[in-house]
Motif scaffolding. Structure first.
Motif, PDB file in Angstrom:
ATOM      1  N   SER A  48       0.912   4.038  -3.036  1.00  0.00           N
ATOM      2  CA  SER A  48       0.555   5.416  -2.690  1.00  0.00           C
ATOM      3  C   SER A  48       1.660   6.390  -3.085  1.00  0.00           C
ATOM      4  O   SER A  48       1.381   7.491  -3.560  1.00  0.00           O
ATOM      5  CB  SER A  48       0.273   5.526  -1.196  1.00  0.00           C
ATOM      6  N   ALA A 105      -3.350   6.934   2.615  1.00  0.00           N
ATOM      7  CA  ALA A 105      -3.284   5.501   2.313  1.00  0.00           C
ATOM      8  C   ALA A 105      -1.896   4.947   2.579  1.00  0.00           C
ATOM      9  O   ALA A 105      -1.738   3.791   2.974  1.00  0.00           O
ATOM     10  CB  ALA A 105      -3.675   5.259   0.855  1.00  0.00           C
ATOM     11  N   LEU A 129      -5.003   1.074  -5.003  1.00  0.00           N
ATOM     12  CA  LEU A 129      -5.097   1.573  -3.633  1.00  0.00           C
ATOM     13  C   LEU A 129      -6.104   0.733  -2.843  1.00  0.00           C
ATOM     14  O   LEU A 129      -6.953   0.063  -3.432  1.00  0.00           O
ATOM     15  CB  LEU A 129      -5.534   3.043  -3.639  1.00  0.00           C
ATOM     16  N   PRO A 130      -6.017   0.762  -1.500  1.00  0.00           N
ATOM     17  CA  PRO A 130      -6.954  -0.038  -0.692  1.00  0.00           C
ATOM     18  C   PRO A 130      -8.398   0.306  -1.022  1.00  0.00           C
ATOM     19  O   PRO A 130      -8.784   1.469  -1.071  1.00  0.00           O
ATOM     20  CB  PRO A 130      -6.602   0.354   0.748  1.00  0.00           C
ATOM     21  N   THR A 143      -1.279   2.107   7.162  1.00  0.00           N
ATOM     22  CA  THR A 143      -0.868   0.727   7.414  1.00  0.00           C
ATOM     23  C   THR A 143       0.426   0.647   8.216  1.00  0.00           C
ATOM     24  O   THR A 143       0.932  -0.443   8.465  1.00  0.00           O
ATOM     25  CB  THR A 143      -0.670  -0.026   6.080  1.00  0.00           C
ATOM     26  N   GLU A 145       0.822  -1.201   0.000  1.00  0.00           N
ATOM     27  CA  GLU A 145       0.000   0.000   0.000  1.00  0.00           C
ATOM     28  C   GLU A 145       0.863   1.262   0.000  1.00  0.00           C
ATOM     29  O   GLU A 145       0.535   2.241  -0.675  1.00  0.00           O
ATOM     30  CB  GLU A 145      -0.932   0.004   1.218  1.00  0.00           C
TER      31      GLU A 145
END
Length: 514
Positions: free
Chosen positions: A275, A386, A483-484, A390, A271
């Motif tokens: 990003s 994003a 992207l998530p 995480t 991620e």
């Protein structure tokens, strides 16, 4: 038992106070990247110099920002983000006061570099403070709050700079930072939560000597292309090659040592890598295009600098509408579902500018800017959040450093690319060397006998340049697709990041007031 942690609820009063402190500092630094631009013609006359030389007031500031950002991650760990943030404000204030007192062009450029050293640390340090204070589940909303000054700076800067130059003095475009900075310093001292420095890691001094000059040399070389007339000039290709070699050397070395200046293992997080890639293309396209909007209004429609700045207001209004909504939705439904519609809006707005003509009505231009702003508010900060949501608290400082390096460098290169394309197109339209394209166009526009024809040619050049910006935005859609797409519940460390016990400890949101 009811969950009373900050991440479980809305943005609490303590977090909003921290956000207010960070925003004040961000407004001060970001305004200063744009407020000076409108004053450059006045400063050229004040110091009896050429525009090529006066440009270094802006370029020197930008280069200082790029060179100091890599140090911020280590300094955040070593001194603590609160101390670093306050030190950055002091540096910025010192540079502002000295710049206002400048007695010649050389002293002004030097003091602008000092300003940039402080300004370059303000944004990444502020992002680190806010991200840690918010916790992973609120990072989208709090990053949206931080994004407001990033959007208003390019709009408010030209307006404020034009008013100060016209009504007060050019020196006040620097002195205006003093009261703002003093307020930010006092509030930072009183309101920011204390954090514990971590002096265990050794500073990667050799890495700094490779990466910071490498970034500076690369941006310097690219920024010289329009004035030099192409990439074949020695003062263009030599710094570009030197910059690429230094950056490549840093990357190779960073994979082999324990504590590099930038933790490249972060890019093992899928991620985060996606990003960063999306941020790079977005910054190149959008921030490059933002430099063209006031120039278009000035050259094609004959608007003064202050009026050109005012015409950008719909963009800021659109961004302010969607930014808080986008931050909330990114936390709830996933970043991808917010970013992709945002990019669609940007593409729609940019498409209008690829068709501009000398007589394109203002309602159409202002409407397109409003749509661009709506897309911007739904795109920029969700992409950056994003990358951070995480990560654990232990890696946030290094991650924000990497993101800011990418954003500053890509934005600077994007601006240079758009300037190169526009300069080449203008030169081709008026049959002059690249370095003289804008001069020839301005001369033809000021001549009543050639104005109408010149306006058509200049508008066509801008339309073609905006087409390249549109292409870069379209490229940004590719990484955005990865992207998530769903809400992420709890942050986790990147691959290979410590043991489970430490990971769980670091993943806890920072409790304000402790």
């Amino acid at each position: 038992m009811t969950d009373s942690t900050p991440s479980a609820g809305k943005l609490d009063a303590g977090l909003l106070r921290v956000a207010a402190v960070v925003i004040i500092g961000a407004v001060m630094a970001i305004l200063d990247t744009t407020v000076v631009n409108v004053a450059l013609p006045v400063l050229t006359l004040e110091f009896h110099t050429s525009f090529d030389t006066i440009q270094w007031i802006a370029t020197g500031y930008m280069l200082a920002l790029a060179t100091v950002i890599p140090v911020t991650g280590w300094a955040s760990d070593r001194f603590g983000t609160k101390r670093l943030y306050m030190m950055a404000i002091v540096l910025f204030l010192a540079g502002s006061v000295l710049a206002g007192m400048a007695w010649n062009i050389e002293s002004l450029i030097i003091f602008r570099v000092l300003q940039g050293l402080g300004g370059g640390m303000l944004m990444p340090a502020g992002m680190t403070i806010l991200t840690k204070a918010a916790g992973p589940e609120r990072v989208g909303r709090v990053m949206s709050v931080l994004g407001v000054p990033m959007l208003l700076g390019p709009i408010g800067g030209p307006i404020l700079g034009g008013w100060l130059v016209d009504e007060v003095s050019w020196r006040w475009i620097f002195y205006i930072n003093v009261p703002i900075g003093v307020v930010a310093l006092v509030l930072a001292w009183r309101l920011l939560p204390a954090d514990d420095p971590q002096p265990a890691e050794r500073f990667d001094f050799l890495g700094m000597l490779m990466l910071s000059p490498g970034l500076a040399a690369l941006i310097f070389g690219v920024s010289k292309i329009p004035g030099a007339g192409g990439i074949s000039a020695t003062d263009v290709w030599l710094p570009i090659v030197a910059g690429v070699v230094l950056i490549a050397g840093f990357i190779v070395r960073a994979t082999k040592i324990a504590n590099p200046l930038i933790d490249l293992s972060l890019f093992g997080n899928r991620e985060f890598s996606i990003s960063v890639l999306a941020t790079a293309f977005f910054a190149m396209s959008f921030f490059g295009a933002m430099l063209l909007f006031p120039a278009y209004f000035s050259m094609v429609h004959g608007e003064p600098a202050l009026q050109s700045g005012l015409l950008l207001a719909p963009q800021g209004i659109g961004a302010m509408i969607t930014m808080p909504i986008a931050g909330m939705l990114a936390d709830k439904i996933g970043v991808r579902k917010v970013v992709l519609p945002g990019l669609a809006l940007i593409i729609a707005g940019m498409l209008v500018f690829t068709q501009v003509e000398a007589d394109t009505p203002y309602w159409q231009l202002l409407g397109a800017l409003g749509v661009l702003g709506l897309g911007m508010g739904a795109t920029m900060m969700p992409i950056m959040s994003a990358a951070l949501r995480t990560l654990t608290n232990r890696t946030v400082a290094r991650a924000t450093t990497s993101m800011n390096i990418v954003q500053q460098t890509a934005g600077a290169i994007g601006g240079a690319i758009m300037s190169i394309i526009l300069a080449g197109l203008l030169a081709g339209q008026f049959g002059v060397p690249t370095a003289q394209g804008q001069v020839a166009a301005s001369a033809a526009l000021m001549n009543p006998q050639t104005h109408n024809q010149a306006a058509v040619l200049v508008a066509d050049s801008f339309a073609s340049t905006f087409l390249w910006a549109l292409i870069l935005v379209a490229v940004c859609v590719v990484p955005a697709l990865f992207l998530p797409g769903a809400r992420q519940q709890v942050s986790s460390a990147p691959s290979g990041d410590g043991d489970q016990e430490d990971e769980n400890k670091d993943a806890k949101p920072v409790m304000l007031g402790h």
